[in-house]
Motif scaffolding. Structure first.
Motif, PDB file in Angstrom:
ATOM      1  N   ASN A 248      25.841  -3.504  25.857  1.00  0.00           N
ATOM      2  CA  ASN A 248      25.573  -3.079  24.493  1.00  0.00           C
ATOM      3  C   ASN A 248      24.709  -1.853  24.395  1.00  0.00           C
ATOM      4  OD1 ASN A 248      26.818  -5.238  22.794  1.00  0.00           O
ATOM      5  ND2 ASN A 248      25.746  -6.371  24.382  1.00  0.00           N
TER       6      ASN A 248
ATOM      7  N   ASP B  28      19.207  -1.068  23.459  1.00  0.00           N
ATOM      8  CA  ASP B  28      18.667  -2.420  23.557  1.00  0.00           C
ATOM      9  C   ASP B  28      19.015  -2.976  24.910  1.00  0.00           C
ATOM     10  OD1 ASP B  28      20.943  -4.572  23.364  1.00  0.00           O
ATOM     11  OD2 ASP B  28      21.494  -2.826  22.149  1.00  0.00           O
ATOM     12  N   ASN B  29      18.155  -3.851  25.391  1.00  0.00           N
ATOM     13  CA  ASN B  29      18.353  -4.326  26.741  1.00  0.00           C
ATOM     14  C   ASN B  29      18.830  -5.770  26.768  1.00  0.00           C
ATOM     15  OD1 ASN B  29      16.123  -5.441  25.788  1.00  0.00           O
ATOM     16  ND2 ASN B  29      14.711  -4.496  27.248  1.00  0.00           N
ATOM     17  N   VAL B  30      19.410  -6.213  25.682  1.00  0.00           N
ATOM     18  CA  VAL B  30      19.916  -7.575  25.685  1.00  0.00           C
ATOM     19  C   VAL B  30      21.032  -7.699  26.711  1.00  0.00           C
ATOM     20  CG1 VAL B  30      20.970  -9.370  24.282  1.00  0.00           C
ATOM     21  CG2 VAL B  30      19.304  -7.829  23.275  1.00  0.00           C
ATOM     22  N   SER B  31      21.847  -6.695  26.764  1.00  0.00           N
ATOM     23  CA  SER B  31      22.936  -6.739  27.740  1.00  0.00           C
ATOM     24  C   SER B  31      23.395  -5.326  28.026  1.00  0.00           C
ATOM     25  CB  SER B  31      24.087  -7.549  27.157  1.00  0.00           C
ATOM     26  OG  SER B  31      25.297  -7.019  27.617  1.00  0.00           O
TER      27      SER B  31
END
Ligand code: SF4
Ligand code: SF4
Ligand code: SF4
Lengths: 620, 340
Positions: free
Chosen positions: A378, A372-375
């Motif tokens: 992560n 995931d590219n939220v951060s």
């Protein structure tokens, strides 16, 4: 009396001709509507021992109603007296008529109206015996009719709480059926009163009747007898009584190995017609007993289906708990039929769904997870066990938790601990990528989608090279066993844990705990696994008495198969199950299905656990 | 006690204390508190949203304001409440009884027991905690994972045990949205390095300064608010928590690993609230008290002389519970002057 003919035979003859004509048309239609695989099965097995077995079963079920007898002997007696009695009446009557006329080819109606045409000559084989036997059989059938009347009036008398509500043409058919034999008795007795040719029953009744103007009553009674026969025959193909013939065909088809496919076929229609509307399925359905629904049970679903007035609500309002299927004397697989009909009602198009996001090989499972590219913090860093394994030898055991089990992390933790304690070489197939076995889709009638999904997962399982597949979810288990056609061995964790225990690979400490075990529908009635969990629990503590267990276990109410029930209604079903489970005051309610566990956990203050959790807590 | 008591208040939390402050000026009041000290859930809280008011100070102020006419009896476990010849009789566990013409029930709430939402892993994975536990970490000024490390990433799940048909709680607990905003700001102040994610169904920010703090939490403290419900969690080899959810604004599944997962637990009626509500026939489907009329008689009940206030009626934040207590006091005073 002119020999062997009177106009009153016509209603009977016309009725019988119409009946057989219609039966032939219906049978042909069903057979032509079988799908390709089903037809192949028939052709493959038609000339084999299976056909003989089918004939034998026809006799056993259609005449003797062995299954109904096993469930309820009064009801069994009632059906037996109708079916076998009538059959005997025809066979013995035919023999009598043939002996009497010294030919096998006498007029076909002679056997039916024999007393009327018989001329008093006694020059044939044992006339008294025939007369006696025919009266005896008639009396026997009449006793069955008496029971049927009582059942209508007061169903509890026959051990049934609810009896089927019938449609108006069923009622016509039923009334006609109930009149046939009393009219026959009266007609034969009237003739006996005039000609003194009756047996022990008809002559006695005839003597009682002799104060009446029997001379003018005789013909009207024979007319009435013939007419009710006609009415019954004409109604039959459209009423529940069609089951008499449909069940025979069904038995043959089943013996030849025909099974329900994904689409509605001639087999489905035949099965629908084979339901006798006996109503046995009404009392066992938890939706009736706990939630008060009295229009959704197999009998009503099938009736509505046959009459073309089935609503989606009735089709979907079923837990697919299979209590009705287990109880059905005909073995009507109404839940499979529902799956098919659900698919037809949804008009879904599986060509628009894609499951290519699913991983292709077992080793891809972890790496196929989308970062995931939220951060940056992560981004997935790959699952430990899985990625290490890429390229290394195959594991022995493949563990598939199932998407419902993922809602119960403690079950998964327990399985981990057990695998480790038993030093099993295992691989967690759906550790990170949640996979669904596809059965919930199928239960809702999305067969195309389920097929696609299952093909992907099958590939995944086969590519792992494992020897054994263990799952924690009875739904997945049933699906792997019945829908996947897998080459590797499949076990539910209850069976697997028992095996580990028996092989001495895990050891458990016993204590004073008292367990009430709940049989999950898909594991119990679905796969007949009743002993493994009980043996495990008995190795730890004691089993409490549960009133309705094993094949009679009540559904937890939270089955994914039902999309109609409100939460409150589901809870009514759950509470009924809980009541039987708690009766003996157990310390734990133990189940082997994550869905049942959620349901029961919310339902009471009692401790609820999956059997894997119990085993893991007791390992030494 | 020489003279007759006018009002018994069960529960010495914000609502009970506020009522006693008002009533005690002209009436004799007895507060029965089951814990060793008054203050209710204020005792478990560090700061209050939105102004970061110190909960201890609020509690102190309330206690200081209690007039002389108010007697406080702590560690008083009420076992029975009954109406007897027009008065209310309260029996304690030690057999002691008190009688008064009016009774105010301010028995409050308890946090939802997160073990019931097993899919979130509370009680199974060490690094899944509740908002109550986070609050005490914040109070100590030290936020650590079970391994004793400073978490690099923290996620919050809203509506745990609220707005959830499966656990039977359809209601919104009102306080958890604001609590998440408050705690995420405080966590960021303590752990400037940490990334924070908050999974919500929708955010309910309807008081003075509420929306402003929410905006601040994003702009100044860089909390990521993600709309979507978390479906389940699992654990990795080094005890990180793997969260699976769906971002319903972007319509795509999300997975992330975090060091600490905080469950914003909802509010349920406290055991005493449930018990009295059922006993007195004033229970709503969840076990909260039902008032006589939610518009015009929201502190009275169907029983004469029996009043209710605070979060034993429904979830509410502290300021509202205080006003509830005052409103109940007015109603009780009116009732006493009409009936004595
Ligand atoms: S489905 Fe089976 S049990 Fe139900 S009415 Fe039909 S035959 Fe009887
Ligand atoms: S499967 Fe279960 S719920 Fe469905 S009709 Fe049969 S008994 Fe009732
Ligand atoms: S306050 Fe927010 S987090 Fe709490 S229940 Fe309501 S919407 Fe959910």
């Amino acid at each position: 009396m002119p020999s062997n003919y009177h106009p009153f035979i016509w209603p009977f003859c016309i009725g019988a001709l119409l009946l057989f004509g219609l039966l032939i048309v219906k049978f042909c239609r069903w057979l032509l509507h079988l799908d390709k695989i089903q037809r192949k099965q028939c052709l493959k097995n038609i000339i084999s021992f299976k056909t003989v077995a089918a004939i034998w079963e026809c006799l056993r079920e259609c005449l003797f109603h062995r299954n109904i007898f096993r469930k309820n002997w009064v009801l069994g007696y009632m059906h037996l007296s109708f079916a076998l009695g009538w059959f005997m009446l025809i066979v013995v009557g035919k023999a009598e008529a043939s002996c009497y006329s010294h030919t096998f080819w006498e007029a076909p109606w002679l056997a039916i109206f024999f007393r009327f045409f018989e001329n008093g000559s006694q020059d044939y084989f044992m006339p008294e015996l025939f007369t006696f036997a025919m009266d005896f059989i008639l009396a026997w059938i009449l006793s069955g009719i008496l029971l049927a009347w009582c059942k209508r009036l007061y169903s509890r008398l026959l051990g049934m709480r609810k009896t089927t509500r019938h449609t108006w043409y069923d009622r016509i058919g039923m009334t006609a059926l109930w009149c046939i034999f009393p009219f026959r008795l009266l007609a034969e007795s009237a003739t006996a009163a005039i000609r003194q040719n009756g047996g022990w029953l008809t002559q006695t009744v005839g003597d009682w009747m002799s104060f009446l103007p029997v001379q003018s009553l005789e013909l009207p009674l024979w007319w009435a007898y013939s007419s009710v026969l006609c009415i019954f025959f004409v109604c039959l193909p459209f009423t529940r009584y069609m089951h008499i013939f449909a069940e025979m065909l069904l038995i043959f088809l089943r013996k030849w190995g025909v099974v329900e496919g994904n689409r509605k076929s001639g087999y489905t229609e035949c099965e629908a017609n084979a339901c006798s509307r006996c109503g046995i399925c009404i009392d066992v359905c938890p939706l009736n007993t706990a939630a008060g629904f009295q229009n959704v049970q197999s009998v009503y679903f099938i009736r509505d289906l046959r009459q073309g007035r089935l609503t989606e609500e009735v089709t979907n309002n079923c837990l697919m708990c299979n209590r009705c299927v287990e109880a059905c004397p005909v073995g009507v697989q109404s839940t499979l039929m529902r799956q098919i009909i659900r698919g037809e009602q949804k008009h879904n198009d599986s060509s628009k769904t894609f499951y290519d996001y699913l991983p292709e090989r077992a080793g891809d499972c972890a790496s196929a997870v989308t970062p995931d590219n939220v951060s940056d913090n992560n981004v997935m860093n790959g699952a430990s066990a899985t990625s290490d394994r890429n390229g290394i030898s195959s594991p022995k055991v493949l563990y598939f938790a199932g998407c419902m089990t993922h809602l119960h992390p403690n079950i998964i933790q327990s399985m981990r601990r057990i695998f480790e304690a038993a030093q099993v070489d295992w691989h967690f197939l759906d550790e990170e990528k949640n996979l669904c076995c596809g059965r919930p889709l199928r239960q809702q009638g999305y067969h195309g989608q389920a097929d696609q999904m299952q093909a992907r997962i099958k590939q995944l399982i086969q590519s792992s090279g494992a020897e054994l597949l263990v799952t924690s979810c009875p739904i997945c288990y049933h699906s792997f066993k019945q829908e996947y056609n897998l080459e590797i061995k499949v076990m539910h964790h209850t069976e697997y844990l028992r095996q580990l225990l028996n092989e001495g690979r895990i050891r458990m400490k016993a204590d004073q705990s008292r367990f009430a075990y709940h049989d999950p529908c898909e594991l119990g009635r679905g796969e007949k696994i009743y002993e493994a969990p009980r043996e495990l629990l008995q190795a730890i503590g004691t089993l409490c008495k549960v009133d309705q267990e094993k094949q009679d276990s009540i559904c937890c109410g939270h089955s994914l198969a039902n999309t109609v029930l409100s939460a409150a209604q589901k809870n009514q079903v759950r509470d009924e199950a809980l009541q039987t489970l708690c009766a003996d005051h157990p310390d734990y309610i133990v189940t082997a299905c994550p869905l049942c566990k959620s349901a029961f956990k919310e339902g009471n203050r009692q401790q609820v656990a999956d059997i894997a959790e119990i085993v893991s807590d007791h390992i030494i | 006690m020489g003279q007759e008591i006018h009002t018994i208040i069960i529960g010495g939390g914000p609502a009970g204390l506020a009522a006693a402050i008002r009533l005690g000026r002209h009436h004799r009041v007895l507060i029965l508190e089951k814990e060793a000290e008054c203050g209710g859930k204020l005792n478990q809280w560090d700061k209050l949203f939105p102004d970061f008011e110190d909960a201890k100070t609020v509690r102190q102020t309330l206690l200081q304001r209690l007039p002389e006419n108010v007697t406080v009896q702590t560690s008083a476990n009420v076992t029975e409440v009954a109406q007897e010849s027009g008065k209310w009789k309260v029996t304690l566990q030690n057999g002691e009884t008190h009688i008064a013409p009016t009774l105010l029930l301010a028995t409050g709430f308890e946090p939802f027991n997160a073990i019931r939402k097993e899919e979130y892993g509370y009680g199974i994975y060490p690094n899944v905690i509740t908002s109550v536990e986070l609050e005490s970490m914040i109070a100590k000024g030290e936020i650590l994972t079970r391994e004793g490390k400073k978490p690099q990433s923290v996620a919050y799940i809203q509506c745990v045990g609220s707005r959830d048909e499966k656990v039977g709680n359809h209601f919104c607990s009102v306080n958890c949205c604001i609590c998440a905003v408050k705690q995420s700001i405080e966590v960021k102040q303590l752990l400037p390095q940490a990334n924070q994610f908050c999974f919500y169904m929708d955010l309910r920010m309807s008081g003075r300064n509420y929306e402003e703090r929410y905006r601040e939490s994003q702009e100044k403290y860089h909390v990521n608010f993600i709309r979507g419900r978390v479906s389940e969690t699992s654990v990795t080899a080094n005890n990180q928590i793997l969260v699976k959810a769906e971002d319903t604004l972007l319509s795509r599944p999300i997975k992330m690993k975090v060091d600490l997962l905080v469950l914003m637990v909802g509010m349920e009626p406290s055991p005493s609230t449930r018990q009295f509500a059922e006993k007195l026939g004033i229970s709503d489907p969840y076990g909260y008290f039902v008032s006589q009329n939610s518009e015009t008689a929201d502190n009275a009940t169907v029983h004469k002389g029996l009043f209710v206030a605070g979060s034993a009626k429904r979830p509410m934040p502290v300021p509202q519970a205080l006003k509830e207590g005052e409103a109940a006091a007015c109603e009780i005073a009116g009732y006493l002057s009409d009936n004595l």
